[in-house]
Design an enzyme around this catalytic site. Structure first.
Site, PDB file in Angstrom:
ATOM      1  N   ASN A  11       0.874  -1.179   0.000  1.00  0.00           N
ATOM      2  CA  ASN A  11       0.000   0.000   0.000  1.00  0.00           C
ATOM      3  C   ASN A  11       0.907   1.224   0.000  1.00  0.00           C
ATOM      4  OD1 ASN A  11      -1.978   1.899   0.266  1.00  0.00           O
ATOM      5  ND2 ASN A  11      -2.317   1.527   2.456  1.00  0.00           N
ATOM      6  N   LYS A  13       0.056   4.181  -0.322  1.00  0.00           N
ATOM      7  CA  LYS A  13      -0.659   5.359   0.223  1.00  0.00           C
ATOM      8  C   LYS A  13      -0.458   6.548  -0.712  1.00  0.00           C
ATOM      9  CE  LYS A  13       0.418   3.552   4.766  1.00  0.00           C
ATOM     10  NZ  LYS A  13      -0.058   3.568   6.119  1.00  0.00           N
ATOM     11  N   HIS A  95      -9.616   0.753   4.237  1.00  0.00           N
ATOM     12  CA  HIS A  95      -8.345   0.976   4.931  1.00  0.00           C
ATOM     13  C   HIS A  95      -8.580   1.897   6.130  1.00  0.00           C
ATOM     14  CE1 HIS A  95      -4.288   2.356   5.780  1.00  0.00           C
ATOM     15  NE2 HIS A  95      -3.899   1.217   5.261  1.00  0.00           N
ATOM     16  N   GLU A  97      -7.076   4.355   7.201  1.00  0.00           N
ATOM     17  CA  GLU A  97      -6.975   5.808   6.944  1.00  0.00           C
ATOM     18  C   GLU A  97      -8.249   6.321   6.281  1.00  0.00           C
ATOM     19  OE1 GLU A  97      -3.158   5.463   5.041  1.00  0.00           O
ATOM     20  OE2 GLU A  97      -2.391   4.827   6.987  1.00  0.00           O
ATOM     21  N   GLU A 165      -5.773  -5.268  10.118  1.00  0.00           N
ATOM     22  CA  GLU A 165      -4.773  -4.231  10.351  1.00  0.00           C
ATOM     23  C   GLU A 165      -5.122  -3.461  11.627  1.00  0.00           C
ATOM     24  OE1 GLU A 165      -2.586  -3.031   6.608  1.00  0.00           O
ATOM     25  OE2 GLU A 165      -4.445  -1.908   6.545  1.00  0.00           O
ATOM     26  N   GLY A 171       1.850   2.155  10.516  1.00  0.00           N
ATOM     27  CA  GLY A 171       2.750   3.300  10.378  1.00  0.00           C
ATOM     28  C   GLY A 171       3.378   3.750  11.679  1.00  0.00           C
ATOM     29  N   SER A 211       3.032  -2.230  10.239  1.00  0.00           N
ATOM     30  CA  SER A 211       4.475  -2.173  10.473  1.00  0.00           C
ATOM     31  C   SER A 211       5.194  -3.487  10.181  1.00  0.00           C
ATOM     32  CB  SER A 211       4.773  -1.680  11.894  1.00  0.00           C
ATOM     33  OG  SER A 211       4.260  -0.368  12.071  1.00  0.00           O
TER      34      SER A 211
HETATM   35  C1  PEP Z   1      -0.941   0.002   5.600  1.00  0.00           C
HETATM   36  O1  PEP Z   1      -0.870   1.101   5.065  1.00  0.00           O
HETATM   37  O2  PEP Z   1      -1.885  -0.749   5.320  1.00  0.00           O
HETATM   38  C2  PEP Z   1       0.093  -0.402   6.556  1.00  0.00           C
HETATM   39  C3  PEP Z   1      -0.012  -1.559   7.150  1.00  0.00           C
HETATM   40  O3  PEP Z   1       1.115   0.487   6.760  1.00  0.00           O
HETATM   41  P1  PEP Z   1       2.525   0.179   7.500  1.00  0.00           P
HETATM   42  O4  PEP Z   1       3.031  -1.129   6.968  1.00  0.00           O
HETATM   43  O5  PEP Z   1       3.401   1.334   7.138  1.00  0.00           O
HETATM   44  O6  PEP Z   1       2.234   0.093   8.962  1.00  0.00           O
END
Ligand code: PEP
Length: 248
Positions: A11, A13, A95, A97, A165, A171, A211
């Site tokens: 992703n 983003k 997601h 976000e 998630e 993040g 992460s």
């Molecule tokens: C994501 O954007 O779905 C995500 C898991 O980000 P990160 O791996 O940076 O935590």
């Protein structure tokens, strides 16, 4: 039990440029990508066409969102029909976000899932709890509520990947431990068994996001119900290849 092909999603983003996509294309082309992993990267919609032309063909390009109808007066939105038209078969929906920064509700996400599937897209459907929800013991309640809304609209489970998630891990550099991830993945699989069918529970990929890095992916990938990853930050870096190859 049906085979669940290991699935690694990226992703990006709201990151990237043509030149950084060239760099990603290079490390993915040079990397020895495990043929047993299905690979899909979520790209900003404005660069999807470019990414499709540059990335190796075994890396599919996904949209990061879409709207719930085919066309109309919905300024700045994109539709599943448009995603298909430029040659992509995938969209990420729900997601955290989108939920927490842009206020998308469970109902809107479910409507988007229904429309994306009806247009023939594959969907990475994201669920996950906030830190305060985990700390107050509500993880299962939250992810079941989110998953139920989506599940009620799913017409074809072979086109759905569920991404668990935990929002506190996205993040932040704070990864769920393999045991924490496995616990929720197992609960989600049980949810599918009880609310959909044994077959869907056994065949649906449930991937972990939050992460994930080259350093922690192998331990997570060993867990029985972790069928892959959704990777944000690390999907922009060469270590994404190590994550794709986590099962090797
Ligand atoms: C994501 O954007 O779905 C995500 C898991 O980000 P990160 O791996 O940076 O935590």
């Amino acid at each position: 039990m049906p085979e669940r092909k290991f699935f690694v999603g990226g992703n990006w983003k709201m990151n990237g440029s043509k030149s950084s996509i060239d760099g990603i294309a290079k490390f993915l082309s040079d990397g020895n990508l495990d043929p047993n992993t299905e690979i899909v990267v979520g790209c900003p919609s404005i660069y999807m066409d470019y990414a499709i032309s540059k990335l190796p063909k075994n890396v599919k390009v996904s949209a990061q969102n879409c709207y719930k109808v085919p066309s109309g007066a919905f300024t700045a939105e994109i539709s599943p029909a448009m995603i298909k038209d430029i040659g992509s078969d995938w969209v990420i929906l729900g997601h955290s976000e989108r939920r927490n920064v842009f206020g998308e509700t469970d109902d809107l996400i479910a409507e988007k899932v229904a429309h994306a599937l009806s247009e023939g897209l594959n969907v990475i459907a994201c669920v996950g709890e906030l830190l305060e929800e985990r700390e107050s013991g509500k993880t299962q309640e939250v992810v079941f509520r989110q998953t139920k809304k989506i599940a009620d609209k799913v017409s074809d489970w072979s086109k759905v990947v569920i991404a668990y998630e935990p929002v506190w891990a996205i993040g932040t550099g704070k990864t769920a431990s393999p045991e924490q991830a496995q616990e929720v993945h197992e609960q989600l699989r049980k949810f599918l068994k009880e609310n959909v069918s044994d077959e869907v529970a056994n065949s649906t990929r449930i991937i972990y996001g939050g992460s994930v890095t080259a350093a922690n992916c192998k331990e997570l990938a060993k867990k029985a119900d972790v069928d892959g990853f959704l990777v944000g930050g690390a999907s922009l870096k060469p270590e994404f290849v190590n994550i794709i190859n986590a099962k090797q």
